[in-house]
Write an enzyme that holds these catalytic residues in place. Structure first.
Site, short mmCIF file in Angstrom:
data_model
loop_
_atom_site.label_atom_id
_atom_site.label_comp_id
_atom_site.label_asym_id
_atom_site.label_seq_id
_atom_site.Cartn_x
_atom_site.Cartn_y
_atom_site.Cartn_z
N TRP A 35 0.70 -1.14 -0.03
CA TRP A 35 0.11 -0.08 -0.17
C TRP A 35 0.89 1.30 -0.11
O TRP A 35 2.00 1.32 0.62
CB TRP A 35 -0.96 0.01 1.13
CG TRP A 35 -1.43 1.28 1.53
CD1 TRP A 35 -0.85 2.53 2.40
CD2 TRP A 35 -2.66 1.88 1.27
NE1 TRP A 35 -1.59 3.37 2.61
CE2 TRP A 35 -2.75 3.06 1.73
CE3 TRP A 35 -3.80 1.28 0.49
CZ2 TRP A 35 -3.87 3.96 1.98
CZ3 TRP A 35 -4.91 2.01 0.67
CH2 TRP A 35 -5.07 3.55 1.26
N MET A 36 0.23 2.42 -0.60
CA MET A 36 0.89 3.58 -0.62
C MET A 36 -0.05 4.58 -0.58
O MET A 36 -1.19 4.57 -1.08
CB MET A 36 1.55 3.68 -2.07
CG MET A 36 2.20 5.30 -2.45
SD MET A 36 2.37 5.28 -4.10
CE MET A 36 4.25 5.08 -4.39
N ASP A 38 0.11 9.38 0.99
CA ASP A 38 0.80 10.42 0.40
C ASP A 38 2.51 10.50 -0.03
O ASP A 38 2.96 9.57 0.72
CB ASP A 38 0.92 11.35 1.96
CG ASP A 38 -0.56 11.26 2.75
OD1 ASP A 38 -1.56 10.69 2.20
OD2 ASP A 38 -0.35 11.90 3.81
N GLN A 54 4.11 7.02 2.15
CA GLN A 54 3.51 6.27 3.25
C GLN A 54 3.04 4.96 2.75
O GLN A 54 2.48 4.93 1.69
CB GLN A 54 1.93 7.29 3.66
CG GLN A 54 2.16 8.53 4.23
CD GLN A 54 2.61 8.23 5.57
OE1 GLN A 54 1.94 7.79 6.64
NE2 GLN A 54 3.98 8.31 5.94
N SER A 98 3.38 11.30 7.54
CA SER A 98 4.07 11.88 6.59
C SER A 98 4.84 13.18 7.01
O SER A 98 4.60 13.50 8.07
CB SER A 98 2.74 12.69 5.93
OG SER A 98 2.03 11.89 4.81
N ARG A 161 0.49 16.94 12.73
CA ARG A 161 1.11 16.03 11.68
C ARG A 161 1.51 16.80 10.53
O ARG A 161 0.94 17.97 10.01
CB ARG A 161 0.26 15.06 11.52
CG ARG A 161 -0.98 15.08 10.96
CD ARG A 161 -1.75 13.52 10.75
NE ARG A 161 -3.19 13.77 10.20
CZ ARG A 161 -4.11 13.92 11.00
NH1 ARG A 161 -4.22 13.99 12.38
NH2 ARG A 161 -5.16 14.12 10.50
N ASP A 162 2.32 15.97 9.89
CA ASP A 162 2.68 16.47 8.50
C ASP A 162 3.63 17.56 8.19
O ASP A 162 3.34 18.58 7.67
CB ASP A 162 1.54 16.49 7.37
CG ASP A 162 0.53 15.26 7.57
OD1 ASP A 162 0.99 14.14 8.21
OD2 ASP A 162 -0.50 15.54 7.28
N GLU A 217 -4.82 18.72 6.66
CA GLU A 217 -3.56 17.77 6.49
C GLU A 217 -2.57 18.15 5.54
O GLU A 217 -2.89 19.11 4.60
CB GLU A 217 -4.04 16.30 6.27
CG GLU A 217 -4.96 15.59 7.12
CD GLU A 217 -5.26 14.23 6.84
OE1 GLU A 217 -5.26 13.51 7.66
OE2 GLU A 217 -5.80 13.96 5.70
N TRP A 300 -9.37 8.95 -0.24
CA TRP A 300 -9.68 8.02 1.11
C TRP A 300 -11.02 7.36 0.92
O TRP A 300 -11.02 6.43 1.26
CB TRP A 300 -9.36 9.02 2.13
CG TRP A 300 -8.11 9.30 2.61
CD1 TRP A 300 -7.37 10.33 2.80
CD2 TRP A 300 -7.27 8.23 2.97
NE1 TRP A 300 -6.22 10.08 3.13
CE2 TRP A 300 -5.88 8.70 3.30
CE3 TRP A 300 -7.35 6.78 3.19
CZ2 TRP A 300 -4.67 7.92 3.85
CZ3 TRP A 300 -6.06 5.90 3.82
CH2 TRP A 300 -4.96 6.84 4.06
C1 FRU Z 1 -3.34 12.17 4.68
C2 FRU Z 1 -2.68 11.58 6.14
C3 FRU Z 1 -1.86 12.29 6.78
C4 FRU Z 1 -0.99 11.26 7.56
C5 FRU Z 1 -1.04 10.10 6.75
C6 FRU Z 1 -1.12 8.93 7.50
O1 FRU Z 1 -3.61 11.28 3.88
O2 FRU Z 1 -3.88 10.98 6.78
O3 FRU Z 1 -2.28 13.39 7.45
O4 FRU Z 1 0.24 11.75 8.04
O5 FRU Z 1 -2.01 10.21 5.80
O6 FRU Z 1 -0.71 7.70 6.50
#
Ligand code: FRU
Length: 519
Positions: A35-36, A38, A54, A98, A161-162, A217, A300
């Site tokens: 799986w991939m 971000d 990811q 991320s 995050r991120d 995000e 998503w």
């Molecule tokens: C966005 C997200 C980010 C998080 C990551 C987790 O798609 O929800 O905010 O870091 O994916 O996989």
């Protein structure tokens, strides 16, 4: 190296061999295996582009986030490197989420990411650092470098995050991070650091007043053509006309940075992509001055499809896109490196379309089309023009233009998907007078349509049997089109000669053909 990373590397090394190249897109990055989501750490380091992502090597579903890793010299031919990080410390035991990457003056490749751990069932998100020299990365001993103590009043530690890092002209670093208030609305926080390791809170750069979803995000913040640009990927959006749709989306805000208050305000906002599958993009300033963006070419809300996992991989990156601002709007164009990829060119000019037609030599599942459409009589608009692709007797995906409604629609309803998920999206293309140009890139399981020279982009994935490689054009009313076509597989071209014309007429003049094409 910790056991979990070693295990991931061994696993991906073994399993990725079972994925034949023909089962992947040709120039869109897919995970090594599994799986991939971000794109992470998009950077230029020691003469190569690095892209992390990811990654869950063990399944084609989201779980246990690692960072996958690939390198490229042109952002189109990617080579997988061993997984870069696994969730192997307490602070990132629930996932290596991320983040971004940068080269430091001592020649190190610095990765900044979100480490997630669980406490009583709740996710605690902190920012962490790893560094290396292009393949193996060591997590910083003083991780996490930012945690709940670095959050301003009222922000929760569960949504923090991120980080997106960049370097200022004076050599110091900044990063923006997505955060969230207790009322569930997102904020973008700005932090600074002298060395990339010790970070300090600077300001709340921007806040969601409820206009764009809830949590924001994957922020990115940069200067483009003299303007300050903030990209955010909000969760839980509500639709707004044809501009924004419900679910997760990506918003581009263009405005100014108040350097004193370190606060961003915008005067223009727009969707980044008007199709179905585009999220969590990140940008990078290339050594030649181009600002290039790559997004996760997925959505998503449509990932849990049982019919998606035909392969040992799931998830694709968008084509890298060059960004600019034109008439106050964000404009995107596929990276010019794609030009070197083109193997074959066909050109048709002044084709009359009324009904559905095919053109000799034009078919394929890895192709690029430039289609310009206009009314045959400038006084009389046609009702609708449609480009069909990934098409056979049973399946097709399409992009259609209705000049009376000023809309363009992307439609994968008949692509073979069996779930009741979103299959169509529309965007507004106003003031066209019935003329529209589309730059369409098809790469086995996806389409990206750049409308009117990158003014709007519509992206979608589809998992239609690759044997469905027909391309046709259809109009209700009298339209005229020009087509420039490239097929990225020269050897397939010969087979395309026997394509039959279903109805209508192809009366244009072909001005150039591929060597060896039997037309
Ligand atoms: C966005 C997200 C980010 C998080 C990551 C987790 O798609 O929800 O905010 O870091 O994916 O996989």
């Amino acid at each position: 190296m910790k056991r979990s990373l070693l295990r991931a590397r061994e696993y991906e090394n073994e399993l990725s061999r079972k994925i034949p190249e023909e089962e992947r897109p040709v120039f869109h990055l897919t995970p090594c295996v599994g799986w991939m989501n971000d794109p992470n750490g998009f950077s230029y380091y020691k003469g190569e582009y690095h892209l992390f992502y990811q990654y869950n090597p063990y399944d084609t579903a989201w779980d246990s986030m690692h960072w996958g890793h690939a390198v490229s010299r042109d952002m189109l031919h990617w080579r997988h490197l061993p997984a870069a990080m696994a969730p192997d410390h307490l602070y990132d035991s629930f996932g290596v989420f991320s983040g971004s990457a940068i080269e430091t003056p001592d020649g190190k490749h610095l990765l900044m990411y979100t480490g997630v751990r669980k406490e009583n069932g709740a996710a605690i998100q902190t920012q962490c650092i790893a560094h290396g020299r292009g393949q193996n990365y060591r997590k910083y001993s003083l991780n996490p470098v930012l945690d709940e103590r670095d959050l301003p009043e009222g922000m929760t530690r569960n949504n923090f995050r991120d980080p997106k890092i960049w370097q200022e002209a004076d050599g110091s670093y900044r990063c923006v991070i997505g955060a969230c208030r207790e009322n569930r609305l997102g904020s973008i926080l700005l932090y600074s650091s002298a060395d990339g390791y010790r970070w300090h809170f600077e300001s709340v750069l921007a806040e969601n007043d409820g206009s764009f979803g809830r949590m924001w995000e994957c922020p990115d913040f940069f200067e483009l053509d003299g303007k300050a640009v903030l990209l955010v990927s909000p969760q839980d959006m509500l639709p707004k006309g044809h501009e924004y749709h419900s679910g997760n989306g990506t918003v581009c805000m263009i405005g100014e940075l108040d350097a004193e208050r370190r606060h961003f305000s915008y005067t223009h906002d727009q969707a980044v992509d008007y199709g179905i599958d585009f999220y969590a993009p990140t940008t990078q300033l290339l050594p030649d001055g181009r600002r290039v963006m790559i997004g996760w070419m997925q959505n998503w809300d449509t990932v849990p499809l049982p019919d998606r996992v035909e392969h040992l991989w799931f998830g694709q990156m968008s084509i890298p896109r060059e960004l600019s601002i034109r008439d106050g709007r964000l404009v995107q164009k596929p990276v010019r490196e794609l030009e070197a990829f083109r193997k074959n060119r066909m050109e048709y000019r002044g084709i009359d379309v009324n009904g559905e037609i095919t053109l000799p030599g034009i078919r394929g599942r890895c192709a690029e089309l430039f289609v310009t459409i206009r009314p045959a009589d400038p006084e009389k608009l046609f009702q609708k023009f449609t480009l069909f692709f990934a098409k056979n007797e049973n399946y097709w995906t399409s992009i259609s233009f209705r000049p009376y409604e000023s809309t363009v629609k992307i439609d994968r309803k008949f692509s073979g998907m069996r779930r009741a998920v979103i299959h169509q999206r529309r965007c507004l293309m106003e003031g066209t007078g019935g003329e529209l140009s589309m730059h369409v890139i098809i790469d086995r399981y996806s389409v990206e349509a750049f409308l009117n020279d990158g003014e709007k982009v519509m992206t979608a994935t589809f998992f239609t049997d690759p044997a469905a490689d027909g391309i046709s054009f259809s109009a209700s009313g009298d339209a005229v089109m020009d087509v420039v076509f490239y097929d990225f597989f020269l050897n397939d071209i010969g087979a395309s000669a026997s394509r039959r014309t279903r109805s209508g007429a192809a009366r244009g003049r072909k001005t150039e053909t591929a060597a060896g094409a039997e037309l």
